[in-house]
Scaffold this active site. Structure first.
Site, PDB file in Angstrom:
ATOM      1  N   ASN A   9       0.861  -1.182   0.000  1.00 36.10           N
ATOM      2  CA  ASN A   9       0.000   0.000   0.000  1.00 36.10           C
ATOM      3  C   ASN A   9       0.900   1.236   0.000  1.00 36.10           C
ATOM      4  O   ASN A   9       1.457   1.598   1.031  1.00 36.10           O
ATOM      5  CB  ASN A   9      -0.887  -0.036   1.256  1.00 36.10           C
ATOM      6  N   TRP A  10       1.029   1.842  -1.172  1.00 41.65           N
ATOM      7  CA  TRP A  10       1.950   2.984  -1.287  1.00 41.65           C
ATOM      8  C   TRP A  10       1.409   4.231  -0.609  1.00 41.65           C
ATOM      9  O   TRP A  10       2.146   5.194  -0.398  1.00 41.65           O
ATOM     10  CB  TRP A  10       2.205   3.318  -2.758  1.00 41.65           C
ATOM     11  N   LYS A  11       0.112   4.242  -0.317  1.00 46.23           N
ATOM     12  CA  LYS A  11      -0.549   5.442   0.229  1.00 46.23           C
ATOM     13  C   LYS A  11      -0.280   6.638  -0.693  1.00 46.23           C
ATOM     14  O   LYS A  11      -0.157   6.455  -1.902  1.00 46.23           O
ATOM     15  CB  LYS A  11      -0.096   5.685   1.675  1.00 46.23           C
ATOM     16  N   HIS A  98      -9.490   0.944   4.619  1.00 46.37           N
ATOM     17  CA  HIS A  98      -8.260   1.188   5.383  1.00 46.37           C
ATOM     18  C   HIS A  98      -8.594   2.132   6.540  1.00 46.37           C
ATOM     19  O   HIS A  98      -9.420   3.034   6.397  1.00 46.37           O
ATOM     20  CB  HIS A  98      -7.188   1.792   4.476  1.00 46.37           C
ATOM     21  N   GLU A 100      -7.132   4.599   7.692  1.00 49.68           N
ATOM     22  CA  GLU A 100      -6.965   6.032   7.370  1.00 49.68           C
ATOM     23  C   GLU A 100      -8.198   6.561   6.647  1.00 49.68           C
ATOM     24  O   GLU A 100      -8.619   7.705   6.855  1.00 49.68           O
ATOM     25  CB  GLU A 100      -5.698   6.219   6.515  1.00 49.68           C
ATOM     26  N   GLU A 170      -5.451  -5.037  10.406  1.00 53.87           N
ATOM     27  CA  GLU A 170      -4.427  -4.024  10.681  1.00 53.87           C
ATOM     28  C   GLU A 170      -4.757  -3.281  11.975  1.00 53.87           C
ATOM     29  O   GLU A 170      -5.580  -2.356  11.967  1.00 53.87           O
ATOM     30  CB  GLU A 170      -4.377  -3.004   9.540  1.00 53.87           C
ATOM     31  N   GLY A 176       2.312   2.248  10.753  1.00 56.08           N
ATOM     32  CA  GLY A 176       3.258   3.346  10.615  1.00 56.08           C
ATOM     33  C   GLY A 176       3.926   3.753  11.924  1.00 56.08           C
ATOM     34  O   GLY A 176       4.542   4.810  12.005  1.00 56.08           O
ATOM     35  N   SER A 216       3.274  -2.145  10.389  1.00 53.34           N
ATOM     36  CA  SER A 216       4.722  -2.220  10.635  1.00 53.34           C
ATOM     37  C   SER A 216       5.313  -3.591  10.345  1.00 53.34           C
ATOM     38  O   SER A 216       6.249  -4.029  11.007  1.00 53.34           O
ATOM     39  CB  SER A 216       5.050  -1.776  12.066  1.00 53.34           C
ATOM     40  N   GLY A 237       2.787  -1.159   4.258  1.00 50.80           N
ATOM     41  CA  GLY A 237       2.837   0.268   3.949  1.00 50.80           C
ATOM     42  C   GLY A 237       4.268   0.698   3.698  1.00 50.80           C
ATOM     43  O   GLY A 237       4.818   0.519   2.608  1.00 50.80           O
ATOM     44  N   GLY A 238       4.904   1.253   4.713  1.00 57.80           N
ATOM     45  CA  GLY A 238       6.249   1.811   4.584  1.00 57.80           C
ATOM     46  C   GLY A 238       7.243   0.917   3.855  1.00 57.80           C
ATOM     47  O   GLY A 238       7.958   1.374   2.951  1.00 57.80           O
TER      48      GLY A 238
HETATM   49  P1  PGA Z   1       2.771   0.239   7.639  1.00 56.62           P
HETATM   50  O1  PGA Z   1       1.318   0.467   6.986  1.00 56.62           O
HETATM   51  O2  PGA Z   1       3.300  -1.048   7.083  1.00 56.62           O
HETATM   52  O3  PGA Z   1       3.569   1.430   7.208  1.00 56.62           O
HETATM   53  O4  PGA Z   1       2.577   0.170   9.106  1.00 56.62           O
HETATM   54  C1  PGA Z   1       0.451  -0.611   6.772  1.00 56.62           C
HETATM   55  C2  PGA Z   1      -0.835  -0.095   6.171  1.00 56.62           C
HETATM   56  O5  PGA Z   1      -1.295   0.974   6.562  1.00 56.62           O
HETATM   57  O6  PGA Z   1      -1.423  -0.757   5.286  1.00 56.62           O
END
Ligand code: PGA
Length: 253
Positions: A9-11, A98, A100, A170, A176, A216, A237-238
């Protein structure tokens, strides 16, 4: 047997040049080094989808995904993107719900149920996100809370359709933050969700649904997480923004 999936997930990261570079690197490293059958899903921002799709080799295990879709089919919804549009540029997976989006864009369980149905209608696999906040975990009600998220958005689906869903657990406190759920915490939730699905549908159906862990997840902890009986991969994500890390995670099965 259920699929092993690692979705990135590049966001809201990577401009066009950077997105092209990252995708090319992932394709090349995966071709040379990835020895297992894991499916890799790249979920860039909408604006890159059409171009990146053209880079992905037909016979590879790399798939294109989006980070969202709109919950109506078409019409006067300025700035939104429909499932038909996604399908027309080769999208095969779409992340929905998600945390967010639930938090910053007030997405509701009902809208997520609508998105799920629209995606399935056009043959795109929803990656349905769920997860609890730290407050809920500390209250001890996290298992019921996350099960409820699934009930509200997914349990209207037929026995055939529910098996087409990928679930991503998640915990919000792990996204994050560098603070991963322990493999025991993640496994407990995944097993609970699978049993929850089995109660409403059947054990066999529940066994067919891939449940990914996100929050994470990185090259250091992926092996231990993916070794758990009910963890079928990750939503990353990251670490998905670095080709080498992303592939190392995919090699962790
Ligand atoms: P993260 O994000 O790996 O940076 O914690 C995961 C996500 O939000 O899908």
């Amino acid at each position: 047997m259920r699929k092993k999936i690692v979705a990135g997930n590049w966001k809201m990261n990577k401009n066009f040049e950077e997105g092209l570079a990252l995708t090319s690197e992932i394709i090349n490293i995966a071709k040379d080094e990835l020895k297992n059958q894991a499916i890799l899903v790249i979920n860039p921002p909408f604006i890159h989808l059409n171009s990146l799709q053209k880079l992905i080799p037909q016979n590879s295990n790399i798939r294109l995904g989006s980070q969202n879709c709109y919950h109506q089919k078409s019409g006067a919804f300025t700035g939104e993107t429909s499932v038909d549009m996604l399908k027309s540029v080769g999208v095969q997976y779409t992340i929905i719900g998600h945390s967010e989006r639930r938090e910053y864009f007030n997405e509701t369980s009902e809208q997520l149920a609508q998105k799920t149905k629209l995606l399935l209608e056009v043959g795109i696999t929803p990656i349905f996100c769920c997860g609890e906040s730290l407050t809920i975990r500390e209250s001890g009600k996290h298992l019921e809370y996350v099960a409820q998220q699934i009930t509200e958005s997914l349990f209207d689906l037929s026995t055939e359709d529910i098996q087409k869903i990928v679930i991503a657990y998640e915990p919000i406190w792990a996204i994050g933050t560098g603070k991963t759920a322990s493999s025991a915490q993640a496994q407990e939730m995944h097993a609970y969700l699978r049993t929850h699905i089995a109660h409403t549908y059947t054990q066999e159906i529940a066994e067919n649904i891939s449940i990914l862990y996100g929050g994470s997840c990185n090259p250091q902890n992926a092996k231990e997480l993916f070794a758990c009986a009910d963890i079928d991969g990750g939503l990353i994500g990251g670490a998905s923004l670095k080709s080498r890390d992303f592939i190392t995670i995919a090699q962790s099965f």
